[in-house]
Design an enzyme around this catalytic site. Structure first.
Site, short mmCIF file in Angstrom:
data_model
loop_
_atom_site.label_atom_id
_atom_site.label_comp_id
_atom_site.label_asym_id
_atom_site.label_seq_id
_atom_site.Cartn_x
_atom_site.Cartn_y
_atom_site.Cartn_z
CE LYS A 111 -4.05 -1.87 0.33
NZ LYS A 111 -5.16 -1.61 -0.59
CE LYS A 194 -6.16 -9.44 -3.56
NZ LYS A 194 -5.74 -8.39 -2.27
CE LYS A 197 -14.46 -3.81 -3.38
NZ LYS A 197 -13.89 -5.10 -2.63
#
Length: 327
Positions: A111, A194, A197
């Site tokens: 992230k 994977k 979103k």
């Protein structure tokens, strides 16, 4: 019965990765365990959602939970922010966590790399809040996807460390639960490993047949098999994973043989995947629309779930305060 708990962040509609990676496990478990499932709206704050989206997103996920087969008579479903005790346990657990070990968590590093301008404390302590979600109910099993395995290890570490520091055997170490023998990772349509979103490579449970077909037909491929019985590259193995998930074994074997004898046409493969995906998603999509139209029912389900979850968390926090030394 053994206690089970798990949740999903309301950052948009559920996609196939959520469904096959977690929600199908939820549906299976509700018949055999004491289940609490929640909508992790506090977790979503790390992405800075707009205030008007918070409540609507929670209702959206709740409708999708129910459409996928969760039964509020068997498993209680609640919104994370309705259980304030979670934050107190989050505080206590954070006091026992170390900066270095939080910074080494793979999901935090990913992230931070993808959003360097928004590396907030919530991202850093995400595993601790997840641990609080689980440990407040003293859960023994948690249905998770493969990407959450490290966070689950952090939750176990929180339980062990609390027990060790205070010389008790209070928190059980929650174990991963998988719908299949191992965690199921649904691949993305862009050739990545994977579906997610943030990657923009999802098929959502609310997508109509036309949208699903359009997305699948754009899926990344290569130049095709170059020699008989060759190993499939990742982008093609991803497509065959979809066959494993939504098609029959006979269909999978048919296209696998086409690959092995070098006669596979990707257009035919994609059309089959799209058709089988549409057949899988259509009844779920119809139920989502039915539940979404009944907001009073959704709110009642969330309220009843919150009452059970609060009672569970309050009982845990009463003991935790006593163990730590607070009145």
């Amino acid at each position: 019965m053994e206690r089970v708990v798990s949740g999903i962040r309301p950052t948009g509609n559920l996609h196939l990765g959520n469904y096959f990676g977690a929600v199908k496990s939820f549906v299976e478990m509700q018949n055999n365990y004491d289940c609490l499932f929640f909508i992790a709206d506090w977790h979503s704050l790390t992405t800075h959602p707009k205030p008007e989206n918070i409540q609507e997103s929670a209702r959206t996920i709740l409708a999708e939970y129910l459409a996928c087969g969760l039964n509020p008579e068997k498993a209680k479903i609640y919104v994370q922010s309705d259980v304030k005790e979670t934050l107190e346990l989050y505080l206590f657990l954070n006091m026992n966590m170390y900066l270095g070990e939080l910074e080494r968590v793979t999901t935090f590093k990913e992230k931070a790399r993808k959003q360097p301008d928004n590396v907030n404390a919530g991202l850093l302590t995400y595993p601790t809040l997840m641990a609080a979600d689980i440990l407040q109910h003293r859960a023994v099993k948690v249905p998770v996807g493969k990407d959450q395995e490290q966070n689950m290890e952090m939750a176990r570490k929180c339980a062990r460390r609390f027990n060790h520091i205070y010389g008790v055997e209070f928190f059980p170490e929650p174990q991963n639960f998988y719908f299949n023998a191992t965690a199921l990772k649904v691949p993305g349509l862009d050739g990545s490993g994977k579906m997610g979103k943030s990657e923009g490579n999802c098929i959502y449970l609310r997508d109509d047949d036309k949208t699903i077909t359009k997305k699948v037909m754009k899926a990344v491929t290569d130049n095709g098999p170059q020699s008989p019985n060759s190993e499939k590259p990742e982008v093609i193995e991803n497509l065959f994973t979809f066959l494993k998930i939504v098609s029959t074994q006979e269909t999978y074997d048919y296209f696998n043989e086409k690959w092995n004898d070098c006669t596979l046409r990707y257009g035919d493969l994609k059309k089959q995947i799209a058709a089988d995906l549409c057949a899988t998603i259509a009844p779920i999509r119809e139920r989502i629309e039915e539940y979404s139209a009944n907001t009073k029912f959704l709110d009642r389900v969330a309220l009843e779930g919150a009452e059970v979850a609060r009672a569970s968390a309050q009982a845990t926090l009463k003991e935790v305060r006593k163990i730590i030394g607070f009145k």
